[in-house]
Structure formats: structure tokens, C-alpha cells
Write a protein that holds these residues in place. Structure first.
Motif, PDB file in Angstrom:
ATOM      1  N   GLU A 164     -32.118   7.954   2.279  1.00 25.14           N
ATOM      2  CA  GLU A 164     -31.583   6.656   2.709  1.00 25.14           C
ATOM      3  C   GLU A 164     -30.933   5.925   1.537  1.00 25.14           C
ATOM      4  O   GLU A 164     -29.840   5.360   1.664  1.00 25.14           O
ATOM      5  N   ALA A 165     -31.599   5.940   0.379  1.00 26.54           N
ATOM      6  CA  ALA A 165     -31.055   5.256  -0.795  1.00 26.54           C
ATOM      7  C   ALA A 165     -29.708   5.844  -1.207  1.00 26.54           C
ATOM      8  O   ALA A 165     -28.783   5.110  -1.595  1.00 26.54           O
ATOM      9  N   LEU A 166     -29.567   7.148  -1.108  1.00 23.78           N
ATOM     10  CA  LEU A 166     -28.344   7.816  -1.572  1.00 23.78           C
ATOM     11  C   LEU A 166     -27.118   7.445  -0.753  1.00 23.78           C
ATOM     12  O   LEU A 166     -25.981   7.658  -1.203  1.00 23.78           O
ATOM     13  N   ARG A 167     -27.317   6.864   0.412  1.00 25.12           N
ATOM     14  CA  ARG A 167     -26.168   6.413   1.209  1.00 25.12           C
ATOM     15  C   ARG A 167     -25.380   5.319   0.497  1.00 25.12           C
ATOM     16  O   ARG A 167     -24.223   5.067   0.827  1.00 25.12           O
ATOM     17  N   ALA A 168     -26.015   4.671  -0.471  1.00 25.49           N
ATOM     18  CA  ALA A 168     -25.336   3.596  -1.206  1.00 25.49           C
ATOM     19  C   ALA A 168     -24.305   4.127  -2.193  1.00 25.49           C
ATOM     20  O   ALA A 168     -23.486   3.349  -2.708  1.00 25.49           O
ATOM     21  N   TRP A 169     -24.343   5.437  -2.480  1.00 31.63           N
ATOM     22  CA  TRP A 169     -23.425   6.017  -3.462  1.00 31.63           C
ATOM     23  C   TRP A 169     -22.391   6.920  -2.790  1.00 31.63           C
ATOM     24  O   TRP A 169     -22.632   7.468  -1.700  1.00 31.63           O
ATOM     25  N   GLU A 170     -21.263   7.097  -3.430  1.00 29.35           N
ATOM     26  CA  GLU A 170     -20.195   7.971  -2.937  1.00 29.35           C
ATOM     27  C   GLU A 170     -20.528   9.416  -3.285  1.00 29.35           C
ATOM     28  O   GLU A 170     -19.964  10.000  -4.208  1.00 29.35           O
ATOM     29  N   LEU A 171     -21.461   9.997  -2.555  1.00 31.68           N
ATOM     30  CA  LEU A 171     -21.894  11.367  -2.805  1.00 31.68           C
ATOM     31  C   LEU A 171     -21.963  12.143  -1.492  1.00 31.68           C
ATOM     32  O   LEU A 171     -22.328  11.574  -0.462  1.00 31.68           O
ATOM     33  N   GLU A 172     -21.652  13.403  -1.565  1.00 31.00           N
ATOM     34  CA  GLU A 172     -21.958  14.327  -0.476  1.00 31.00           C
ATOM     35  C   GLU A 172     -23.110  15.196  -0.965  1.00 31.00           C
ATOM     36  O   GLU A 172     -22.908  16.131  -1.740  1.00 31.00           O
ATOM     37  N   VAL A 173     -24.317  14.866  -0.557  1.00 28.80           N
ATOM     38  CA  VAL A 173     -25.508  15.504  -1.098  1.00 28.80           C
ATOM     39  C   VAL A 173     -25.628  16.938  -0.592  1.00 28.80           C
ATOM     40  O   VAL A 173     -25.579  17.201   0.613  1.00 28.80           O
ATOM     41  N   LYS A 174     -25.784  17.844  -1.546  1.00 23.65           N
ATOM     42  CA  LYS A 174     -26.001  19.256  -1.217  1.00 23.65           C
ATOM     43  C   LYS A 174     -27.487  19.604  -1.252  1.00 23.65           C
ATOM     44  O   LYS A 174     -27.992  20.340  -0.395  1.00 23.65           O
ATOM     45  N   ASP A 175     -28.197  19.062  -2.236  1.00 20.95           N
ATOM     46  CA  ASP A 175     -29.614  19.387  -2.389  1.00 20.95           C
ATOM     47  C   ASP A 175     -30.313  18.219  -3.055  1.00 20.95           C
ATOM     48  O   ASP A 175     -29.733  17.520  -3.899  1.00 20.95           O
ATOM     49  N   ILE A 176     -31.556  18.005  -2.678  1.00 18.24           N
ATOM     50  CA  ILE A 176     -32.373  16.961  -3.304  1.00 18.24           C
ATOM     51  C   ILE A 176     -33.796  17.483  -3.408  1.00 18.24           C
ATOM     52  O   ILE A 176     -34.317  18.069  -2.459  1.00 18.24           O
ATOM     53  N   ARG A 177     -34.390  17.311  -4.571  1.00 18.25           N
ATOM     54  CA  ARG A 177     -35.758  17.809  -4.756  1.00 18.25           C
ATOM     55  C   ARG A 177     -36.552  16.837  -5.630  1.00 18.25           C
ATOM     56  O   ARG A 177     -36.004  16.215  -6.546  1.00 18.25           O
ATOM     57  N   LEU A 178     -37.826  16.708  -5.327  1.00 24.11           N
ATOM     58  CA  LEU A 178     -38.715  15.836  -6.085  1.00 24.11           C
ATOM     59  C   LEU A 178     -38.934  16.411  -7.479  1.00 24.11           C
ATOM     60  O   LEU A 178     -39.217  17.600  -7.637  1.00 24.11           O
ATOM     61  N   VAL A 179     -38.789  15.565  -8.499  1.00 22.72           N
ATOM     62  CA  VAL A 179     -38.978  15.980  -9.891  1.00 22.72           C
ATOM     63  C   VAL A 179     -40.317  15.493 -10.429  1.00 22.72           C
ATOM     64  O   VAL A 179     -41.068  16.239 -11.056  1.00 22.72           O
ATOM     65  N   SER A 180     -40.631  14.230 -10.209  1.00 25.48           N
ATOM     66  CA  SER A 180     -41.871  13.683 -10.759  1.00 25.48           C
ATOM     67  C   SER A 180     -42.286  12.426 -10.007  1.00 25.48           C
ATOM     68  O   SER A 180     -41.449  11.734  -9.415  1.00 25.48           O
ATOM     69  N   VAL A 181     -43.586  12.148 -10.064  1.00 28.55           N
ATOM     70  CA  VAL A 181     -44.139  10.894  -9.560  1.00 28.55           C
ATOM     71  C   VAL A 181     -45.039  10.373 -10.665  1.00 28.55           C
ATOM     72  O   VAL A 181     -46.181  10.801 -10.819  1.00 28.55           O
ATOM     73  N   THR A 182     -44.511   9.477 -11.467  1.00 28.58           N
ATOM     74  CA  THR A 182     -45.293   8.851 -12.537  1.00 28.58           C
ATOM     75  C   THR A 182     -45.057   7.359 -12.478  1.00 28.58           C
ATOM     76  O   THR A 182     -45.585   6.691 -11.590  1.00 28.58           O
ATOM     77  N   GLU A 183     -44.248   6.853 -13.423  1.00 25.73           N
ATOM     78  CA  GLU A 183     -43.910   5.433 -13.357  1.00 25.73           C
ATOM     79  C   GLU A 183     -43.096   5.145 -12.104  1.00 25.73           C
ATOM     80  O   GLU A 183     -43.310   4.166 -11.401  1.00 25.73           O
ATOM     81  N   ASN A 184     -42.152   6.031 -11.818  1.00 32.98           N
ATOM     82  CA  ASN A 184     -41.306   5.917 -10.643  1.00 32.98           C
ATOM     83  C   ASN A 184     -41.339   7.239  -9.883  1.00 32.98           C
ATOM     84  O   ASN A 184     -41.902   8.225 -10.349  1.00 32.98           O
ATOM     85  N   ILE A 185     -40.703   7.258  -8.723  1.00 34.54           N
ATOM     86  CA  ILE A 185     -40.500   8.509  -7.997  1.00 34.54           C
ATOM     87  C   ILE A 185     -39.106   9.003  -8.354  1.00 34.54           C
ATOM     88  O   ILE A 185     -38.121   8.278  -8.148  1.00 34.54           O
ATOM     89  N   ALA A 186     -39.013  10.208  -8.904  1.00 30.16           N
ATOM     90  CA  ALA A 186     -37.732  10.720  -9.394  1.00 30.16           C
ATOM     91  C   ALA A 186     -37.345  11.997  -8.657  1.00 30.16           C
ATOM     92  O   ALA A 186     -38.187  12.872  -8.417  1.00 30.16           O
ATOM     93  N   PHE A 187     -36.068  12.090  -8.308  1.00 33.49           N
ATOM     94  CA  PHE A 187     -35.513  13.258  -7.634  1.00 33.49           C
ATOM     95  C   PHE A 187     -34.310  13.775  -8.417  1.00 33.49           C
ATOM     96  O   PHE A 187     -33.549  12.990  -8.998  1.00 33.49           O
ATOM     97  N   ARG A 188     -34.129  15.083  -8.378  1.00 34.96           N
ATOM     98  CA  ARG A 188     -32.860  15.656  -8.814  1.00 34.96           C
ATOM     99  C   ARG A 188     -31.964  15.777  -7.586  1.00 34.96           C
ATOM    100  O   ARG A 188     -32.397  16.253  -6.533  1.00 34.96           O
ATOM    101  N   VAL A 189     -30.715  15.359  -7.747  1.00 35.82           N
ATOM    102  CA  VAL A 189     -29.751  15.375  -6.649  1.00 35.82           C
ATOM    103  C   VAL A 189     -28.536  16.190  -7.070  1.00 35.82           C
ATOM    104  O   VAL A 189     -27.946  15.937  -8.128  1.00 35.82           O
ATOM    105  N   ASP A 190     -28.164  17.176  -6.256  1.00 39.86           N
ATOM    106  CA  ASP A 190     -26.936  17.951  -6.465  1.00 39.86           C
ATOM    107  C   ASP A 190     -25.954  17.580  -5.361  1.00 39.86           C
ATOM    108  O   ASP A 190     -26.337  17.519  -4.179  1.00 39.86           O
TER     109      ASP A 190
END
Length: 326
Positions: A11-37
Motif C-alpha cells: 500500500e505504501a509503495l503506491r505513493a511512488w512512481e514504481l512498477e514493483v516486481k518483487d518485495i521481500r522483508l529484510v529486517s524487523v528491528t527499529e523499523n520494518i524494512a523491505f527490499r523492493v525491486d
């Protein structure tokens, strides 16, 4: 919860001009982080920031500072602006309203991983010398920089670290402590607060710092060293930055050797008084205490065993470290 995180990320990625191919969880520490291709071949890291850690003005200030650091030649994260020209977008994660930020992805191992693969003390010393050089560049930029209007980050001063309501939480009330430990840490907090207050916040020893510049937050990208994770950045003592860089090596018998290498690297670009260096053990103690509060505020990470380790470090070092200030 994992499905909710992924839903929120998409949902958050809709705010950016991206055509998402893949998204994967990287870490959950201070924040929730994903790698996006994306389909154009771009790679990014999406961070869903904790709602109670920084407000929007503080997050924007982080981007303001990293932009200034890039202009000064420090390799730091590059944010991607939303389709509406903003630095962040809002999203809900399990009922929490968070701010989402997108950064360009940087490939490469962390300095920590590189040192783990090659534990030769000469090589590790060279890595810490490089870390010292990076730290000096950051401190030089912040010391010369005119803070722009509206800039807001936390102060990691006596109150921010050891006050009644420290930035990382009331560590002496951690649920992972027993009654005796709570009493001892409460007494210790008051003592360290007094010492830090007396130290003062003069410009030559205190300023805008990374505050989490350890080897896990430096990426070796070819010939370039890229500094990540400015989430804890704020106004603090330079000696605190030194201590944080060494905090994972406190039980290593070579820590004094690596400290010397880091300070030698630092002094290639910025002067630092021996008195400031001598305060590193004090700020290691401060970091250990504050980290107990950090863990207590994040029960979902299940780091109770690390609290026990930190308590042992504190109890083993406190009398020796504080004897210098009596």
C-alpha cells in the motif's frame, strides 16, 4: 502479522512512481524494512518507521542532514521522493499509523561481515581506521554546518541518555531485571547523569552525530564505504559515537588495539583531544545502560537474553569506569 506487514508495504509503495516486481522483508528491528525491486531494474529499501520514535519533522530533518552529508562527500542513503514530491508517505500497519520512506538500495556486505570473514587483527584494525575516517568526515560536516530553520532531532545529552525520561526509555525499570538490578541501575543512572551534566556540551566535543555508527551500519560497495541507518542520529557527544562503534567488541581482548586504530584514522581528518578519547569507557557504559531500555521498549524482538549480557557488562565495568570521576 507478516501478511499485514507485506500488505502495508504494498500500500505504501503506491505513493511512488514504481512498477514493483518483487518485495521481500529484510529486517524487523527499529523499523520494518523491505527490499523492493522494480521492473525497470531499480532496487530500493522501504522503511516503515515506528510511529512513536520520530515524528514527520524529525524524519524530514534526517533527510535534510543526509543531503548535506552527500554534498560534503560522505556516501549516505539517497531518498526517493514520492509522486507528490514528498519524502514520506503514511500507511497503517496493524492499526498503527507509520511513515514510509524509500531509499536507493546499495549492494555489498557490511563491514561487520567483512571482518568476520577475515579476523586477522591487522585487517580488522585497518577497517576500524576506515571507520574512524568516516566518523571524522561526519563530525567535520556537522561542526561546520549551519542548522537550517525547522531542523529537529533528539538531544542525546545528559537528560536524553540518563535523565528521568531518556530517549531510549527508563532502562532501570526493564521487565528483564530483577529487583536488585533495578535498584542498582537506578542508582547508577543518577551517578552517570551527574557526570554527563558536568561534562557539558561544548561545540568541540558535542554536535550532530550518527549515534549508531558501528560496523553493521557501513556497507562496502566496491571501493566505496556507504553509511546507512541514520534513524538514531541526533545531537550528542563525539565520544558517544566512538563508543557505539566499539560496542560489539567489549569482550574482545583486542578492543584497545582497535580503539587506537579508529582514533588514528579519525585524526587523519579531525583533531580529538586525549581527554575525549579517555571518555570512551564512560560512553560504553552509557550505551549499555541505554540499550537495556531500547530492548525493553521492543518486546516483540525477544532480546531478554541480550539484556542479561548487558547487565553483566555494566556490573563488571561500572566501578572501574566511574572511579575516574569520583
Amino acid at each position: 502479522m507478516p501478511d499485514e506487514r507485506l500488505r502495508a508495504a504494498r500500500e505504501a509503495l503506491r505513493a511512488w512512481e514504481l512498477e514493483v516486481k518483487d518485495i521481500r522483508l529484510v529486517s524487523v528491528t527499529e523499523n520494518i524494512a523491505f527490499r523492493v525491486d522494480d521492473r525497470a531494474g531499480g532496487r530500493y529499501v522501504l522503511r516503515l518507521h515506528r510511529p512513536w520514535y520520530h515524528d514527520l519533522d524529525e524524519l524530514i530533518s534526517e533527510q535534510t542532514w543526509t543531503a548535506a552529508l552527500r554534498e560534503a562527500g560522505v556516501d549516505v542513503p539517497v531518498p526517493v521522493i514520492t509522486r507528490n514530491g514528498q519524502g514520506y508517505a503514511r500507511v497503517e500497519v496493524a492499526g498503527e499509523r507509520r511513515y514510509a520512506g524509500l531509499l536507493e538500495w546499495v549492494d555489498g556486505p557490511t563491514m561487520h561481515d567483512v571482518m568476520r570473514r577475515n579476523d586477522d587483527p591487522v585487517f580488522v584494525g585497518q577497517c576500524f581506521a576506515q571507520l574512524g575516517e568516516i566518523m571524522a568526515s561526519i563530525h567535520n560536516q556537522s561542526a561546520a554546518w549551519t542548522i537550517p530553520p525547522g531542523f529537529r532531532r533528539q538531544r542525546l545529552d545528559a537528560d536524553g541518555l540518563m535523565g528521568e525520561q531518556p530517549f531510549w526509555g527508563r532502562f532501570w525499570e526493564s521487565p528483564h531485571l530483577d529487583a536488585g538490578e533495578r535498584t542498582r541501575l537506578a542508582t547508577l543512572r543518577a551517578t552517570v547523569h551527574r557526570i554527563l551534566t558536568a561534562y557539558g556540551t561544548e561545540h568541540r566535543t558535542f554536535g550532530l552525530i550518527h549515534a549508531d555508527l558501528h560496523p553493521n551500519n557501513v556497507i562496502e560497495n566496491g571501493e566505496t564505504l556507504h553509511v546507512i541507518d541514520f534513524d538514531d542520529a541526533g545531537f550528542g557527544w563525539h565520544a558517544y559515537d566512538f563508543a557505539v562503534a566499539l560496542s560489539h567488541l567489549q569482550r574482545d581482548h583486542r578492543v584497545d588495539e582497535f580503539t587506537g586504530a579508529m582514533i588514528d584514522g579519525y585524526r587523519k581528518h579531525r583533531a580529538v583531544a586525549d581527554e575525549t578519547v579517555a571518555r570512551i569507557p564512560l560512553f560504553l557504559l552509557v550505551r549499555n545502560l541505554a540499550s537495556i531500555g531500547w530492548i525493553a521498549a521492543r518486546p516483540e524482538l525477544d532480546h531478554g537474553d541480550r539484556t542479561a549480557w548487558l547487565v553483566r557488562l555494566v556490573e563488571d565495568s561500572a566501578d572501574r569506569v566511574l572511579a575516574r570521576y569520583r
